[in-house]
Design an enzyme around this catalytic site. Sequence first.
Site, PDB file in Angstrom:
ATOM      1  N   SER A 107       0.818  -1.210   0.000  1.00 46.94           N
ATOM      2  CA  SER A 107       0.000   0.000   0.000  1.00 46.94           C
ATOM      3  C   SER A 107       0.852   1.261   0.000  1.00 46.94           C
ATOM      4  CB  SER A 107      -0.963  -0.048   1.192  1.00 46.94           C
ATOM      5  OG  SER A 107      -1.912   0.966   1.144  1.00 46.94           O
ATOM      6  N   ASP A 252      -2.481   6.215  -3.485  1.00 46.48           N
ATOM      7  CA  ASP A 252      -1.387   5.538  -2.806  1.00 46.48           C
ATOM      8  C   ASP A 252      -0.872   4.419  -3.703  1.00 46.48           C
ATOM      9  OD1 ASP A 252      -3.546   3.823  -2.554  1.00 46.48           O
ATOM     10  OD2 ASP A 252      -3.017   3.164  -0.532  1.00 46.48           O
ATOM     11  N   ASP A 254      -1.132   1.167  -4.000  1.00 50.00           N
ATOM     12  CA  ASP A 254      -1.996   0.139  -4.592  1.00 50.00           C
ATOM     13  C   ASP A 254      -3.348   0.689  -5.018  1.00 50.00           C
ATOM     14  OD1 ASP A 254      -2.999   0.452  -2.011  1.00 50.00           O
ATOM     15  OD2 ASP A 254      -3.467  -1.672  -1.759  1.00 50.00           O
ATOM     16  N   ASP A 256      -5.908   1.918  -3.531  1.00 49.64           N
ATOM     17  CA  ASP A 256      -7.163   1.637  -2.830  1.00 49.64           C
ATOM     18  C   ASP A 256      -7.646   2.850  -2.043  1.00 49.64           C
ATOM     19  OD1 ASP A 256      -5.374   1.570  -0.712  1.00 49.64           O
ATOM     20  OD2 ASP A 256      -6.111  -0.314   0.125  1.00 49.64           O
TER      21      ASP A 256
END
Length: 458
Positions: A107, A252, A254, A256
């Site tokens: 992340s 960010d 990833d 999400d």
Amino acid sequence: MTSSTTPARLFGTDGIRGAFGSPPLDQPTVTAVGFHLASILKTEQSSPLVVLGGDTRDSTEVLCNWLSNGLRQGGARVRYGGVMPTPAVAYSVRDLGATAGIAVSASHNPHPDNGIKLFDNQGFKWSRSREEGIEALLHESSFALDIEKAHSSLELDPNLCERYKKALLQSLSTQLLGSAKPLEGLRVLLDTAQGAASFLAGPIFEDLGAQTTVLFSQPDGTNINRGCGSTDPQVLIDQMKTGSFDLGVAFDGDADRALVVDAQGELRDGDALLYLWASHLLDTGELDPATIVATSMSNLGLEHALARRGIAIERCGVGDREVVELLRRKKLLLGGEQSGHLIHLGLSSTGDGLLTALQTAAILARTGQSLADSLKDFVRFPQILLNVRVARKEPFEKIASIAAATREVESSLAGQGRLVLRYSGTEPLARVMIEGPDQQQITELAQQLAGVIASKLG
């Protein structure tokens, strides 16, 4: 066999996370995670299908190979999407009718960290009890794995990201669309954090008609989140201050989560986005009941601003999994965190930064308002957070002087502010967070309470 150095506690608040190559992200442990996941899934389906993908770190493909090795030895089939956002993995599970999904990402963490996130057959993050089941199996020594098994069967399926992109384009409701190019004329600046959104965000916004400029979209395997993205959006903020763009978005690693920046260069967090999205859903008649979910750390200003619109808040613990669990239990539609993890259960099963960014842009395009004007009724309350180092973590209410000091703070706030007192889950710290209309008052109250805690527990 599993490594003898496998940690007793493998899963944290958001899956497995650590430095690549060291436990729990060493080859024996990761391969065993894949194997045991497959063995659990085989109790539910004779030939389970697992979707696999991850972010742009140079270790991600290696971890995917190790996981695939274990999954296949355990009897599972694998569909590998390569570089793909974490919410794309969750979507692909639902889209393909797969048994599970694995997103390999750390992340917002810097390189060289990485991680493993598990999704169930509905695209929701695995429950803690099921994670504990894998941990228990990992500490048994009665199985053997070939960790050097060839990985040639791990083939890239580019259709997974394409299908996710198509779903994002179709996620804008007819009330937002109105034309084939609903974002036409909107000037958008995107910071993709050298991460999983790097190859998707620009094309999606361009397909919808936005004038799009993309920053930090040249990942080299080691530069993810470095000086960019939602954890370091200063370059995005500075460019927004030039007045050349209507909306800035920082993802960010990833993708999400997302934060946005208005045309004046002011960063707007997940609380602001919750207010904007909830207000829109109320106006279109989609927010029924008129209640959203926010965490204990969401600003009191959000609660007050939504209350003026007739929208209530249900609060939960910190973490997007906590948000989703409460949304599902209460049968609510929208929730999220200050960090920019927003979940619309009608459109996604997990936080999705690209979806959040598209919905935000579409609301602005539909209303013709700037982001700043859309948020003029959302005023953040002053907030202070103090960390107090403690020698032990006893229940606050069990210590008379702390309980009394807590009651004094709440009495002083007189219903116009909020105290959140909790221990850190990972450090020997007590956290004192107070919000209220007057910065000086809440600072004095926080210092007084912190002093009492330090004297009793420090």
